[in-house]
Design an enzyme around this catalytic site. Sequence first.
Site, PDB file in Angstrom:
ATOM      1  CE1 TYR A 105       3.220  -6.472   4.689  1.00 58.04           C
ATOM      2  CE2 TYR A 105       2.641  -8.806   5.169  1.00 58.04           C
ATOM      3  CZ  TYR A 105       2.685  -7.661   4.278  1.00 58.04           C
ATOM      4  OH  TYR A 105       2.494  -7.940   3.156  1.00 58.04           O
ATOM      5  CG  ASP A 120      -5.674   3.004   5.700  1.00 57.63           C
ATOM      6  OD1 ASP A 120      -6.382   4.010   5.778  1.00 57.63           O
ATOM      7  OD2 ASP A 120      -5.202   2.557   4.842  1.00 57.63           O
ATOM      8  NE  ARG A 171      -5.339  -1.818   4.065  1.00 57.77           N
ATOM      9  CZ  ARG A 171      -6.267  -1.469   3.140  1.00 57.77           C
ATOM     10  NH1 ARG A 171      -6.987  -0.468   3.359  1.00 57.77           N
ATOM     11  NH2 ARG A 171      -6.082  -2.221   2.090  1.00 57.77           N
ATOM     12  CG  ASP A 197      -1.918  -0.848   1.336  1.00 48.32           C
ATOM     13  OD1 ASP A 197      -2.197  -1.415   0.093  1.00 48.32           O
ATOM     14  OD2 ASP A 197      -2.794  -1.199   2.326  1.00 48.32           O
TER      15      ASP A 197
END
Length: 318
Positions: free
Chosen positions: A82, A96, A191, A54
């Site tokens: 991550y 987000d 997310r 993203d």
Amino acid sequence: MAEQHAPKPAKPPRRDVHGVLLLDKPIGWSSNDALIRAKRLLWAKKAGHTGTLDPLATGLLPLCFGEATKFSQDLLDADKTYETVVRLGIKTSTADAEGEVLSERPVSVTPAQLQAAIARFVGEIDQVPPMHSALKKDGKPLYEYARAGQTVERAARRVTIHAVDVLATDLESATPTITLRVSCSKGTYIRTLGEDIGEVLGCGAHLVALRRTQVGNLTLDGAVTLEALETATEEARADLLAPVDALLQTLPRVELDAEESRRFLHGQRLPLRLTLPNADQVRVYGLRDTAGVETSLSLLGVAGWQNGVLRPERLVHL
């Protein structure tokens, strides 16, 4: 008399560039924009990335050039790691910090409750892809529906969360956050994971930072920024690329002699006496004959290895 303009200098021709650029993608850049910029700086003929990040995410984005693009799908299928900062108490439309605030709830979470909530998501789970994602429905990315104010039905997808480690917590402040390290299978939406953890905790949540630190066996060690690539001299830029076989280090290695190499490069199956267990794929090195000159061992490609027979699958032409 018409004003004369000096001719523009000719652009350098595109060239054959082979290797892998471990890019530390900056925030605000799409993966495709980062790829285009790197490709231009290297004047490379052929390039591709290995799965998108993203724009709001930073971190490892392996970019493949030339012959390395033949193995980019392997990284698309690889596990990822991550690190993310999750803001508790606020749910947004995009899960987000870019989205509109949908709800705000008080946060009353203990470390034990946090660990119990996280434990529910470790292992195989079903995730519903977020509307603000590049996943396509009827040929159109979901985010296009979302931008038009539409919500479409999405089927849940089975993903695997290998581990979730709590790196830091700030549960008592006015803006409570948790920092997590997530190791997961391909197709996992961090997310969605952050938002779902917030729902289990009863307060809601959204991501405020996301950084990818590992793809398969590749890490941020040795990764370069776009800024470093831009400031390097044209000659030095190619030296920033890892070799093509950087993508293949987890595969068993097979070495061939000159005659075996010749036959392998012609796509022939080779019965070999090797003490090697059966493997879906092995990386193959051998000797190339270039204009009658035998070169040193180099990567020839990947092959299957079953019952003592080497079966060429993807050949590399360097």
